[in-house]
Design an enzyme around this catalytic site. Structure first.
Site, PDB file in Angstrom:
ATOM      1  N   HIS A  38      -5.422 -18.190   3.813  1.00 29.49           N
ATOM      2  CA  HIS A  38      -6.573 -17.769   4.627  1.00 29.49           C
ATOM      3  C   HIS A  38      -7.728 -18.756   4.461  1.00 29.49           C
ATOM      4  O   HIS A  38      -8.339 -19.193   5.433  1.00 29.49           O
ATOM      5  CB  HIS A  38      -7.041 -16.373   4.217  1.00 29.49           C
ATOM      6  CG  HIS A  38      -6.148 -15.273   4.719  1.00 29.49           C
ATOM      7  ND1 HIS A  38      -4.954 -14.966   4.128  1.00 29.49           N
ATOM      8  CD2 HIS A  38      -6.268 -14.436   5.788  1.00 29.49           C
ATOM      9  CE1 HIS A  38      -4.385 -13.964   4.792  1.00 29.49           C
ATOM     10  NE2 HIS A  38      -5.154 -13.635   5.805  1.00 29.49           N
ATOM     11  N   LYS A 108       0.109  -4.428   1.631  1.00 25.92           N
ATOM     12  CA  LYS A 108       0.052  -3.103   1.012  1.00 25.92           C
ATOM     13  C   LYS A 108      -1.377  -2.758   0.644  1.00 25.92           C
ATOM     14  O   LYS A 108      -2.214  -3.655   0.455  1.00 25.92           O
ATOM     15  CB  LYS A 108       0.945  -3.043  -0.226  1.00 25.92           C
ATOM     16  CG  LYS A 108       0.382  -3.729  -1.454  1.00 25.92           C
ATOM     17  CD  LYS A 108       1.235  -3.410  -2.663  1.00 25.92           C
ATOM     18  CE  LYS A 108       0.882  -4.298  -3.849  1.00 25.92           C
ATOM     19  NZ  LYS A 108      -0.039  -3.668  -4.801  1.00 25.92           N
TER      20      LYS A 108
END
Lengths: 199, 292
Positions: A38, A108
């Site tokens: 990212h 998650k």
């Protein structure tokens, strides 16, 4: 609650069909990206050098995952392919979706307000892969297609992986502003106030 | 007779291998029960995936979870056990071997440079808690501690006037803050008293007591049961996506404390509670106790 089997890349129309609580299985290519992917991709985008990102991410599924890998006879093999905690990417995920037009984020633990808004605006959904179920995820891997940015270390690199029947994943944030995690948590907070008052 | 050092080293590699592909039987049974009583479809799908994962991991020898954890050892070393001086280096060697053979993910990172050592060893890693006890055996508990569930640890330095109410409220607050992050259903360890560091260590140690084994002190057993019911009534459920079971068990350990302090440490274990326990006799023969 519906069940879908989708193949990547995914159209905006398909992603808009998904609603929280739906179950999704995936086929095709998924791409791993956690903290450092990212950071690096968004730095390139900020400099106007998006073309230096080695993979076209449009319509793709980005998986928050730091796999366990081993190179055997010059070929990468995956031994662990479970999800990592998505919350760490919260501050940058909406920007990532806007810049690279990924349609699915898999991880998650869920994501929050900024990502939920970004998914609504740009057309993406968050799929919760059951945390820790790495063996099941690994058995859905067909092969490692490619790997980029290995200088970040094997967990942080960008792995391009072909999967078959990858799941179950649950739609926990849809492209209509619904977030199952924050719904569950806000109910829990109300119950907690009652419990704590009675102790 | 096999060499003592070699026996310990290979025994520890075996313990790490057992833990990578299995969860203890009490955890497995508790997860199965959680699945059977669940009626929320998302929760049921999560629990089904978890149970299937345990099965697949055992059969295929693929690690249970890709986060194969920080290697952590709780050792009760008998005062008459014949080997002490090289224990740390033996364990380090075992960790290196296990990391490459199983394989495990390298998880030991320098906090200043973020450089990964590549073999799960480094400064103070593996983490070893050593206690000297009478006798000639060595008992080892190995824990593959995941980052997600360690990150939801909490330390509350409560005012002693808050007493038991304060402790219970702290546990509920910690669960709300943890939410989906520690990969529930979790096992909750609560360490009360001692000092800041002791409370956290006791919290982790408390989780090693079997789920079907209540606290030996009936009063504490009652508190554990009450907290378990209250935590689950929050409705957070498996993976924090809603449902009946957020915690499989609550376990309390305690120590005497300073009059002015009330430390409460909380540690959580993800459902993939990978631990193994073994006893080594003075010749190095290992008896594996967990997983059975």
């Amino acid at each position: 609650m519906a069940e879908y089997r989708l193949r990547t890349p995914i159209s905006e129309e398909d992603v808009r069909k998904l609603k929280v609580g739906d179950i999704v299985y995936l086929d095709g290519i998924i791409i791993t990206g956690r903290d450092q992917v990212h950071r690096r991709a968004l730095e390139l985008a900020a400099k106007g050098e998006k073309d230096k990102v080695p993979v076209n991410l449009e319509g793709m599924a980005l998986y928050h995952c730091g796999p366990i890998v081993k190179k055997i006879d010059d070929e990468w093999k995956i031994f662990g392919f479970g999800p990592t905690t998505s919350a760490r990417m919260e501050s940058v995920e909406a920007d990532f979706i806007r810049e690279f037009k990924v349609r699915l984020i898999i991880g998650k633990g869920g994501m929050f307000e900024k990502t939920t808004q970004g998914m609504k605006e740009y057309g993406a959904a968050y799929l919760a892969y059951p945390g820790g179920t790495s063996a099941v995820a690994t058995s859905a891997v067909k092969r490692v297609v490619d790997v980029h940015w290995l200088d970040l270390g094997t967990p942080e690199a960008m792995w391009v992986v072909e999967v078959e029947n990858f799941g179950p994943t649950m739609v926990a944030i849809d492209s209509h502003g619904n977030n199952l995690y924050t719904d569950v948590l806000s109910k829990a907070k109300k119950v907690a106030e009652e419990i704590k008052a009675k102790f | 007779m096999p060499d003592l050092k070699e026996s310990i080293k290979s025994g520890i590699v075996t313990m790490m291998r057992e833990a990578a592909f299995n969860v203890p039987r009490d955890v497995r049974e508790a997860l199965q029960r959680a699945y059977e009583i669940e009626d929320n479809p998302v929760a049921k799908a999560n629990l089904k995936a978890i149970l299937r994962n345990i099965e697949v991991s055992g059969k295929t020898k693929l690690p249970m979870c890709q986060d194969t954890g920080t290697p952590t050892f709780f050792i009760e070393l008998g005062e008459d056990f014949p080997l002490k001086s090289e224990l740390r280096s033996l364990i380090e060697e075992a960790v290196r071997t296990a990391t490459s053979e199983i394989p495990l993910r390298p998880n030991a990172v320098d906090p200043w440079t973020y450089k990964n050592s590549g073999d799960n060893t480094g400064r103070y890693v593996p983490i070893i808690h050593l206690e000297l006890v009478p006798g000639s055996e060595m008992k080892v508990i190995y824990l593959a501690k995941g980052g997600g569930s360690e990150n939801t640890s909490k330390l509350y330095m409560l005012s002693p006037v808050l007493g038991l109410k304060g402790i219970k409220r702290a546990v509920i607050d910690a669960m709300l803050d943890a939410g989906p992050k520690p990969c529930p259903p979790i096992v909750v360890g609560v360490g009360v008293g001692g000092s800041a560091d002791m409370a956290l260590k006791l919290a982790k140690k408390a989780t090693f007591r079997r789920l079907d084994e209540p606290n030996p002190d009936p009063k504490l057993a009652e508190i554990e049961q009450e907290l378990l019911e209250k935590i689950n009534s929050l409705g957070l459920g498996p993976m924090g996506l809603g449902g009946k079971t957020y915690a499989l068990g609550v376990k309390i350990e305690w120590a005497h404390k300073h009059p002015a302090s009330l430390p409460v440490g909380i540690n959580t274990q993800c459902w993939a509670f990978r631990r193994s326990e073994a006893v080594f006799d003075s010749s190095g023969n290992m008896k594996l106790l967990v997983p059975p």
